[in-house]
Scaffold this motif. Structure first.
Motif, PDB file in Angstrom:
ATOM      1  N   MET A   1     -23.864  24.826 -83.455  1.00 22.02           N
ATOM      2  CA  MET A   1     -24.403  25.069 -84.899  1.00 22.02           C
ATOM      3  C   MET A   1     -24.090  26.047 -85.768  1.00 22.02           C
ATOM      4  O   MET A   1     -23.777  27.227 -84.972  1.00 22.02           O
ATOM      5  N   LYS A   2     -23.391  25.896 -86.782  1.00 23.43           N
ATOM      6  CA  LYS A   2     -23.067  26.729 -87.714  1.00 23.43           C
ATOM      7  C   LYS A   2     -24.109  27.239 -88.851  1.00 23.43           C
ATOM      8  O   LYS A   2     -24.642  26.313 -89.519  1.00 23.43           O
ATOM      9  N   ILE A   3     -24.238  28.328 -88.997  1.00 20.90           N
ATOM     10  CA  ILE A   3     -25.095  28.750 -90.181  1.00 20.90           C
ATOM     11  C   ILE A   3     -24.423  29.820 -91.157  1.00 20.90           C
ATOM     12  O   ILE A   3     -23.663  30.750 -90.615  1.00 20.90           O
ATOM     13  N   ILE A   4     -24.462  29.707 -92.402  1.00 12.70           N
ATOM     14  CA  ILE A   4     -23.622  30.636 -93.453  1.00 12.70           C
ATOM     15  C   ILE A   4     -24.951  31.740 -93.657  1.00 12.70           C
ATOM     16  O   ILE A   4     -25.895  31.396 -94.136  1.00 12.70           O
ATOM     17  N   SER A   5     -24.377  32.943 -93.528  1.00 11.88           N
ATOM     18  CA  SER A   5     -25.072  34.182 -93.893  1.00 11.88           C
ATOM     19  C   SER A   5     -24.592  34.659 -95.205  1.00 11.88           C
ATOM     20  O   SER A   5     -23.186  35.036 -95.268  1.00 11.88           O
ATOM     21  N   HIS A   6     -25.322  35.056 -96.202  1.00 12.24           N
ATOM     22  CA  HIS A   6     -24.956  35.630 -97.300  1.00 12.24           C
ATOM     23  C   HIS A   6     -25.081  37.320 -97.663  1.00 12.24           C
ATOM     24  O   HIS A   6     -24.973  37.723 -98.673  1.00 12.24           O
ATOM     25  N   GLY A   7     -25.376  37.779 -96.377  1.00 11.46           N
ATOM     26  CA  GLY A   7     -25.374  39.300 -96.531  1.00 11.46           C
ATOM     27  C   GLY A   7     -26.025  39.761 -95.159  1.00 11.46           C
ATOM     28  O   GLY A   7     -26.498  38.916 -94.374  1.00 11.46           O
ATOM     29  N   PRO A 121     -16.217  36.490 -90.710  1.00  8.25           N
ATOM     30  CA  PRO A 121     -16.212  36.746 -92.121  1.00  8.25           C
ATOM     31  C   PRO A 121     -15.567  35.623 -92.902  1.00  8.25           C
ATOM     32  O   PRO A 121     -14.322  35.306 -92.790  1.00  8.25           O
ATOM     33  N   LEU A 122     -16.208  35.387 -94.238  1.00  8.51           N
ATOM     34  CA  LEU A 122     -15.731  34.214 -94.870  1.00  8.51           C
ATOM     35  C   LEU A 122     -15.430  34.887 -96.332  1.00  8.51           C
ATOM     36  O   LEU A 122     -14.743  34.119 -97.325  1.00  8.51           O
ATOM     37  N   GLY A 123     -15.343  36.152 -96.618  1.00  6.33           N
ATOM     38  CA  GLY A 123     -15.013  36.896 -97.881  1.00  6.33           C
ATOM     39  C   GLY A 123     -16.306  37.790 -98.326  1.00  6.33           C
ATOM     40  O   GLY A 123     -17.479  37.179 -98.144  1.00  6.33           O
ATOM     41  N   GLY A 124     -16.101  38.807 -98.517  1.00  4.69           N
ATOM     42  CA  GLY A 124     -17.373  39.639 -99.125  1.00  4.69           C
ATOM     43  C   GLY A 124     -18.513  39.980 -98.095  1.00  4.69           C
ATOM     44  O   GLY A 124     -17.953  40.182 -96.556  1.00  4.69           O
ATOM     45  N   ASP A 125     -19.620  39.601 -98.290  1.00  7.29           N
ATOM     46  CA  ASP A 125     -20.703  39.890 -97.344  1.00  7.29           C
ATOM     47  C   ASP A 125     -21.019  38.199 -96.552  1.00  7.29           C
ATOM     48  O   ASP A 125     -21.919  38.294 -95.999  1.00  7.29           O
ATOM     49  N   VAL A 126     -20.443  37.381 -96.908  1.00  6.52           N
ATOM     50  CA  VAL A 126     -20.496  36.017 -96.386  1.00  6.52           C
ATOM     51  C   VAL A 126     -20.011  35.812 -94.933  1.00  6.52           C
ATOM     52  O   VAL A 126     -18.746  36.161 -94.791  1.00  6.52           O
ATOM     53  N   ARG A 127     -20.706  35.473 -94.083  1.00  4.92           N
ATOM     54  CA  ARG A 127     -20.334  35.278 -92.647  1.00  4.92           C
ATOM     55  C   ARG A 127     -20.648  33.750 -92.177  1.00  4.92           C
ATOM     56  O   ARG A 127     -21.834  33.256 -92.689  1.00  4.92           O
ATOM     57  N   GLU A 128     -19.732  33.201 -91.496  1.00  2.00           N
ATOM     58  CA  GLU A 128     -20.438  32.161 -90.542  1.00  2.00           C
ATOM     59  C   GLU A 128     -20.673  32.483 -89.244  1.00  2.00           C
ATOM     60  O   GLU A 128     -19.813  33.118 -88.568  1.00  2.00           O
ATOM     61  N   ILE A 129     -21.825  32.008 -88.743  1.00  2.00           N
ATOM     62  CA  ILE A 129     -22.249  32.381 -87.643  1.00  2.00           C
ATOM     63  C   ILE A 129     -22.533  31.068 -86.910  1.00  2.00           C
ATOM     64  O   ILE A 129     -23.182  30.138 -87.350  1.00  2.00           O
ATOM     65  N   GLU A 130     -21.741  30.946 -85.782  1.00  2.00           N
ATOM     66  CA  GLU A 130     -21.848  29.802 -84.977  1.00  2.00           C
ATOM     67  C   GLU A 130     -22.617  30.161 -83.480  1.00  2.00           C
ATOM     68  O   GLU A 130     -21.996  31.202 -82.840  1.00  2.00           O
ATOM     69  N   ILE A 131     -23.298  29.441 -83.161  1.00  2.00           N
ATOM     70  CA  ILE A 131     -24.168  29.524 -82.040  1.00  2.00           C
ATOM     71  C   ILE A 131     -23.964  28.307 -81.070  1.00  2.00           C
ATOM     72  O   ILE A 131     -24.059  27.182 -81.631  1.00  2.00           O
TER      73      ILE A 131
END
Length: 142
Positions: A1-7, A121-131
């Motif tokens: 499962m992948k979730i994108i975090s924007h900060g 990290p995908l750039g700036g504060d954006v992160r991909e979180i994979e569980i």
């Protein structure tokens, strides 16, 4: 499962959702480069578990213990050379204390049924979180 975090706040919220699914005895392996957000994720997890103390990286202590709804054992293995050193320190005993174990920079050879969380990290504060744990992923999507 992948979730994108924007900060950072959203990263902590994702971790809090994971914390709500935990019952004790889980081992969470956090991976990601320096500055990826592993400690930010752990802070969100801790807050959701009712930890009132300030959570910091245990780099120079190997492990920090926190009390909440479930005990939280936060490991940082960055300075550990290899699995032999981990086992010489007796750190694997924390796996069997009934709390939640969070390991950054894992060096353990044999972790019982881990929940793997990779933060990219995908750039700036954006992160991909994979569980990588289907049971947890299913619970998070509800």
């Amino acid at each position: 499962m992948k979730i994108i975090s924007h900060g950072p706040e959203q990263t902590r919220e994702i971790a809090a959702r994971l914390a709500d699914t935990l019952k004790g005895g889980e081992v969470i392996l956090l991976s990601g480069d320096l500055g990826a957000g592993k400690t930010t994720f752990t802070k969100g997890l801790a807050a959701a578990l009712g930890v009132e103390e300030t959570v910091t990286s245990p780099t120079f202590n190997y492990v920090k213990e926190y009390n909440g709804r479930l005990p939280l054992y936060h490991f940082d293995m960055y300075r550990v050379a290899d699995a032999d050193e981990v086992y010489e320190l007796g750190l694997e005993e924390y796996f069997y204390r009934g709390g939640v174990v969070v390991v950054e920079w894992n060096k353990f050879d044999d972790v019982p049924d881990p929940i793997e969380v990779k933060i990219t990290p995908l750039g700036g504060d954006v992160r991909e979180i994979e569980i990588n744990d289907q049971r947890i992923g299913d619970r998070l999507q509800r």
